[in-house]
Design an enzyme around this catalytic site. Structure first.
Site, mmCIF file in Angstrom:
data_model
loop_
_atom_site.group_PDB
_atom_site.id
_atom_site.type_symbol
_atom_site.label_atom_id
_atom_site.label_comp_id
_atom_site.label_asym_id
_atom_site.label_seq_id
_atom_site.Cartn_x
_atom_site.Cartn_y
_atom_site.Cartn_z
ATOM 1 N N TYR A 68 0.850 -1.199 0.000
ATOM 2 C CA TYR A 68 0.000 0.000 0.000
ATOM 3 C C TYR A 68 0.889 1.254 0.000
ATOM 4 C CZ TYR A 68 -3.558 -3.395 1.040
ATOM 5 O OH TYR A 68 -4.378 -4.495 0.953
ATOM 6 N N GLU A 92 25.864 11.975 -17.723
ATOM 7 C CA GLU A 92 24.609 12.428 -18.331
ATOM 8 C C GLU A 92 24.817 12.526 -19.844
ATOM 9 O OE1 GLU A 92 21.268 13.254 -17.610
ATOM 10 O OE2 GLU A 92 21.283 13.742 -19.751
ATOM 11 N N ASP A 117 1.094 7.957 -12.822
ATOM 12 C CA ASP A 117 2.207 7.795 -13.764
ATOM 13 C C ASP A 117 1.787 7.062 -15.040
ATOM 14 O OD1 ASP A 117 3.728 8.993 -11.819
ATOM 15 O OD2 ASP A 117 5.174 7.345 -11.597
ATOM 16 N N HIS A 174 8.053 38.009 9.468
ATOM 17 C CA HIS A 174 9.496 38.272 9.451
ATOM 18 C C HIS A 174 10.153 37.553 10.624
ATOM 19 C CE1 HIS A 174 13.242 40.384 8.816
ATOM 20 N NE2 HIS A 174 13.284 40.649 10.119
HETATM 21 C C1 LIG Z 1 13.286 7.805 -5.982
HETATM 22 C C2 LIG Z 1 12.003 8.508 -6.340
HETATM 23 C C3 LIG Z 1 11.705 9.726 -5.757
HETATM 24 C C4 LIG Z 1 10.514 10.370 -6.065
HETATM 25 N N1 LIG Z 1 10.263 11.581 -5.478
HETATM 26 C C5 LIG Z 1 9.111 12.218 -5.749
HETATM 27 C C6 LIG Z 1 8.802 13.448 -5.115
HETATM 28 O O1 LIG Z 1 9.584 13.959 -4.304
HETATM 29 N N2 LIG Z 1 7.615 14.054 -5.396
HETATM 30 C C7 LIG Z 1 6.728 13.499 -6.299
HETATM 31 O O2 LIG Z 1 5.669 14.086 -6.529
HETATM 32 N N3 LIG Z 1 6.998 12.332 -6.923
HETATM 33 C C8 LIG Z 1 8.160 11.679 -6.664
HETATM 34 N N4 LIG Z 1 8.409 10.481 -7.265
HETATM 35 C C9 LIG Z 1 7.431 9.955 -8.243
HETATM 36 C C10 LIG Z 1 6.254 9.286 -7.525
HETATM 37 O O3 LIG Z 1 6.739 8.238 -6.720
HETATM 38 C C11 LIG Z 1 5.270 8.779 -8.546
HETATM 39 O O4 LIG Z 1 4.889 9.843 -9.404
HETATM 40 C C12 LIG Z 1 4.030 8.225 -7.870
HETATM 41 O O5 LIG Z 1 4.359 7.167 -6.997
HETATM 42 C C13 LIG Z 1 3.040 7.734 -8.924
HETATM 43 O O6 LIG Z 1 1.895 7.270 -8.278
HETATM 44 P P1 LIG Z 1 0.963 6.173 -8.968
HETATM 45 O O7 LIG Z 1 -0.160 5.933 -8.017
HETATM 46 O O8 LIG Z 1 0.664 6.568 -10.354
HETATM 47 O O9 LIG Z 1 1.873 4.863 -9.095
HETATM 48 P P2 LIG Z 1 2.743 4.055 -8.050
HETATM 49 O O10 LIG Z 1 3.064 4.836 -6.850
HETATM 50 O O11 LIG Z 1 3.870 3.488 -8.845
HETATM 51 O O12 LIG Z 1 1.777 2.892 -7.586
HETATM 52 C C14 LIG Z 1 1.320 1.928 -8.489
HETATM 53 C C15 LIG Z 1 0.928 0.699 -7.695
HETATM 54 O O13 LIG Z 1 0.265 -0.213 -8.562
HETATM 55 C C16 LIG Z 1 0.636 -1.541 -8.222
HETATM 56 N N5 LIG Z 1 0.360 -2.383 -9.391
HETATM 57 C C17 LIG Z 1 0.951 -2.324 -10.615
HETATM 58 N N6 LIG Z 1 0.409 -3.215 -11.445
HETATM 59 C C18 LIG Z 1 -0.561 -3.862 -10.747
HETATM 60 C C19 LIG Z 1 -1.488 -4.886 -11.062
HETATM 61 N N7 LIG Z 1 -1.549 -5.412 -12.288
HETATM 62 N N8 LIG Z 1 -2.310 -5.325 -10.096
HETATM 63 C C20 LIG Z 1 -2.266 -4.793 -8.839
HETATM 64 N N9 LIG Z 1 -1.425 -3.815 -8.484
HETATM 65 C C21 LIG Z 1 -0.583 -3.340 -9.432
HETATM 66 C C22 LIG Z 1 2.110 -1.397 -7.867
HETATM 67 O O14 LIG Z 1 2.554 -2.473 -7.069
HETATM 68 C C23 LIG Z 1 2.129 -0.058 -7.128
HETATM 69 O O15 LIG Z 1 1.970 -0.227 -5.740
HETATM 70 C C24 LIG Z 1 9.592 9.787 -6.967
HETATM 71 C C25 LIG Z 1 9.874 8.546 -7.545
HETATM 72 C C26 LIG Z 1 11.053 7.910 -7.236
HETATM 73 C C27 LIG Z 1 11.336 6.569 -7.861
#
Ligand SMILES: Cc1cc2nc3c(=O)[nH]c(=O)nc-3n(C[C@H](O)[C@H](O)[C@H](O)COP(=O)(O)OP(=O)(O)OC[C@H]3O[C@@H](n4cnc5c(N)ncnc54)[C@H](O)[C@@H]3O)c2cc1C
Length: 488
Positions: free
Chosen positions: A43, A209, A332, A464
């Site tokens: 979660y 890079e 995402d 301030h």
């Molecule tokens: C190192 C790092 C640092 C970051 N820092 C930031 C930050 O500071 N600020 C920010 O805004 N964003 C940050 N991000 C990006 C952020 O983590 C993502 O944008 C965000 O988690 C996306 O949310 P989401 O719900 O789309 O997907 P996710 O958080 O990726 O969640 C998707 C979920 O779906 C589950 N899932 C996938 N396929 C299935 C399936 N078929 N059945 C059941 N479950 C499934 C996965 O297990 C996962 O738990 C960072 C990312 C990384 C890697």
């Protein structure tokens, strides 16, 4: 318990419990929908378990250690000993607290939680496979579905995350001992944040890079203070190279990088790749942070008829609706910007639309923050984006070196810049480089959301001494009457 081949029904099936999915599920629960949330791993998704939260915890901890060890000018003479394993335990504790909170909130909002992997099996049917021997699978019939399956790190040829010295960001955040040396491939925000973490722990860090500067897509004036601080931290940069191979050596690995076609050295002219030789770097570990790709190909989207673009992102409209009326996608997997708060906002909109509420996605005031040292915060348009959109603009700027609070923090690199429409004064955008830029930017997001003018921001009394006074002074500077800097 062995789950047999049973079929249940739900109003709304949410796939993925990251900040897109769990927020959608909770909002739908608040709106009295019958919701089932399925998650295959943990979660909170990437954000809580392997992304935003753990990276920010490690940034905070390493800032404290590095700050204490570098405060001689304040009369502090300390040499902090860092126990990385203990630091990681503390970070894991923060993560556990938040992820169990998500589970409790879902339950409190009558969301049915299912552990397993979902795939579509028809227009209104999904299969949920439960992991573990003999756990089997079940079917769910749904009225609506929200896909919130997130993203995964992109791999580059020759660098397999299963190989011990090769790390993705999740593995880098779980290291239990500080590597002597680290090559970071990719100078995007994840690469730069983690490069600073390890440099502050004493690791010898080199960033490779492909392009000619850090943080592609950000303006040079925002990147400059970050690059300068990274260099002061001892981080080396190799611009215009792509990592191509590595092999084991007695004391670690040797990594090879080839000149990137058409790339330039930092700020310089583009060279032909053939003008430059490949480079080789000796290192203990290599962190690959070259971007993330959507998790969509494992869902069997064809079964429900949902289209993706050629990169695998699910196409959606301003209601988070896919090409199929009853299926929505958020976070995402639904495209850039890949940020947690963008996913949560889309999740709320999708839940509200499904519940029949008038709700729509608005990216106009979408903030972004990079937790480098110093931080970067942006919202709305830059001056050049505003010009391209047809606005005549006024720009106000306030340098941090003129802020009393910045001096007391010993953090004077950076500035606040506000872009406004010249005729009416509406705030169109802001860019901030400063400690806590991630917090400061919220005020300007609110200004855009409310349709506030620079006059409104300038005439709001700010406490301030705070960094937020720099926001007020930048607004005053746009109007030609900042007090603590010369006006243009
Ligand atoms: C190192 C790092 C640092 C970051 N820092 C930031 C930050 O500071 N600020 C920010 O805004 N964003 C940050 N991000 C990006 C952020 O983590 C993502 O944008 C965000 O988690 C996306 O949310 P989401 O719900 O789309 O997907 P996710 O958080 O990726 O969640 C998707 C979920 O779906 C589950 N899932 C996938 N396929 C299935 C399936 N078929 N059945 C059941 N479950 C499934 C996965 O297990 C996962 O738990 C960072 C990312 C990384 C890697």
């Amino acid at each position: 318990m062995v789950v047999g081949d049973v079929t249940t029904g739900t109003d709304l099936l949410v796939i993925g419990a990251g900040p897109g999915g769990y927020v959608a599920a909770i909002r739908a629960g608040q709106l009295d929908l019958d919701v089932t949330l399925v998650e295959k791993d943990a979660y909170g998704g990437t954000c809580l378990n392997h992304g935003c939260i753990p990276s920010k915890a490690m940034i905070t901890a390493t800032d404290i250690a590095h700050g204490a060890g570098n405060a001689e000018a304040m009369g502090i003479h300390a040499d902090p000993a860092v126990d990385l394993s203990q630091m990681v335990d503390w970070k894991d504790g923060v993560v556990d607290q938040l992820t169990s909170g998500v589970e409790k909130l879902c339950k409190a909002n009558q969301v049915t939680l299912l552990e397993g992997t979902a795939t579509f099996a028809g227009e209104h049917t999904a299969r949920i496979s439960h992991s573990g021997d003999g756990q089997g699978s079940e079917s769910i019939e749904f009225e609506h579905a929200i896909v919130a399956t997130g993203s995964r790190p992109i791999e580059i040829p020759g660098f397999d995350y299963d190989d011990e010295p090769v790390l993705d960001s999740k593995q880098a955040l779980a290291l239990e001992s500080v590597p002597d040396s680290l090559v970071v491939v990719g100078a995007g925000y994840i690469g730069m944040e983690l490069a600073s973490v390890f440099a502050k722990l004493g690791t010898d860090v080199t960033v490779i890079e492909m392009l000619d500067s850090i943080l592609p897509g950000y303006d040079d004036d925002l990147k400059r203070p970050v690059k300068q601080r990274a260099t002061e931290l001892g981080i080396d940069f190799e611009f215009g190279y792509t990592a191509s191979a590595w092999h084991e050596e007695e004391a670690g690995i040797r990594l090879r990088a080839e000149p990137a076609e058409g790339a330039a050295t930092d700020g310089g002219q583009a060279d032909a790749a053939t003008d430059r030789e490949p480079i080789e770097l000796d290192t203990k570990k290599v962190l690959v942070a070259v971007g993330r790709q959507p998790v969509s190909e494992t869902l069997d989207l064809d079964a429900v008829g949902v289209d993706t673009d050629d990169r695998g992102f699910i196409e959606t409209d301003s209601h988070a609706r896919t090409t199929v009326d009853h299926v929505f996608a958020v976070g995402d997997v639904a495209g850039e910007p890949m940020l947690a708060h963008k996913g949560s906002m889309e999740g709320q909109v999708a839940a509200e639309v499904i519940a029949g509420e008038p709700s729509a996605i608005d990216h106009q005031a979408m903030p972004a923050a990079i937790f480098t040292d110093p931080e970067i915060g942006t919202v709305g348009m830059t001056a050049s984006e505003a010009h391209e959109a047809g606005f005549e603009t006024i720009v106000g700027e306030f340098p941090l070196r003129a802020s009393g609070r910045a001096l007391t923090l010993d953090e004077t690199d950076g500035f606040v810049k506000i872009v406004a429409d010249e005729s009416e004064g509406y705030v169109l955008g802001a860019q901030i480089v400063a400690p806590e830029a991630s917090e400061l930017i919220a005020e300007l997001g609110l200004a855009i959301e409310l349709g506030a003018t620079v006059e409104d921001v300038a005439s709001t009394v700010h406490t301030h001494p705070t960094l937020s006074e720099a926001v007020m002074e930048a607004a005053e500077n746009a109007l030609g009457h900042a007090i603590h800097t010369l006006n243009r």
